[in-house]
Design an enzyme around this catalytic site. Sequence first.
Site, PDB file in Angstrom:
ATOM      1  N   GLU A 160      41.412  49.883  48.925  1.00 35.70           N
ATOM      2  CA  GLU A 160      42.684  50.214  49.565  1.00 35.70           C
ATOM      3  C   GLU A 160      43.699  50.712  48.539  1.00 35.70           C
ATOM      4  O   GLU A 160      44.395  51.706  48.751  1.00 35.70           O
ATOM      5  CB  GLU A 160      43.255  48.993  50.303  1.00 35.70           C
ATOM      6  CG  GLU A 160      42.359  48.444  51.385  1.00 35.70           C
ATOM      7  CD  GLU A 160      41.418  47.359  50.893  1.00 35.70           C
ATOM      8  OE1 GLU A 160      40.792  47.511  49.810  1.00 35.70           O
ATOM      9  OE2 GLU A 160      41.277  46.342  51.589  1.00 35.70           O
ATOM     10  N   CYS A 203      40.727  47.526  44.024  1.00 38.69           N
ATOM     11  CA  CYS A 203      40.219  47.500  45.394  1.00 38.69           C
ATOM     12  C   CYS A 203      40.238  48.904  45.999  1.00 38.69           C
ATOM     13  O   CYS A 203      40.986  49.782  45.560  1.00 38.69           O
ATOM     14  CB  CYS A 203      41.084  46.581  46.251  1.00 38.69           C
ATOM     15  SG  CYS A 203      41.081  44.864  45.719  1.00 38.69           S
ATOM     16  N   GLU A 239      34.750  47.982  40.185  1.00 37.86           N
ATOM     17  CA  GLU A 239      34.745  46.700  39.490  1.00 37.86           C
ATOM     18  C   GLU A 239      34.587  46.878  37.990  1.00 37.86           C
ATOM     19  O   GLU A 239      34.245  47.957  37.508  1.00 37.86           O
ATOM     20  CB  GLU A 239      33.626  45.823  40.039  1.00 37.86           C
ATOM     21  CG  GLU A 239      33.834  45.473  41.502  1.00 37.86           C
ATOM     22  CD  GLU A 239      32.742  44.613  42.085  1.00 37.86           C
ATOM     23  OE1 GLU A 239      32.940  44.129  43.200  1.00 37.86           O
ATOM     24  OE2 GLU A 239      31.693  44.414  41.447  1.00 37.86           O
TER      25      GLU A 239
END
Length: 136
Positions: free
Chosen positions: A60, A58, A49
Amino acid sequence: MTVSESQKKELVRRACEIRKNAYATYSKFPVGASLLTEDGTFFDGVNVENASFGLTTCGERSAIFAAVSAGYQKFQAVAVATDGAASPCGACRQVLTEFAPDLLVLLVDPAKPDDVAETTLDKLLPGRFVFPHKDK
């Protein structure tokens, strides 16, 4: 290609383990992901983040970017570890479908590692965007 039970277990184990490295200082929602290539290589990723939320990556996408950076573009499965076994966000679904529209997706809550939900990317993103001339 068929993903073996031992590969599924390893994906889930890796996703749960790597999740500990997530930098989720704002959302407090750490995500771990483990991606299995066509030749059986694993790539892991976490969410990272940023105070400027649009710059967040993210788990993934972190895993798939690492795999592509290493020269891989064919994938069999991904495991995603989050509180509540959440499904990948729309952006991650679209990025993953670029490489494997029928990818096996394993969803797990690390607090319940034996309770794994299995689905496929084509079920999670049935109306995927495809650039008009990509498949020609």
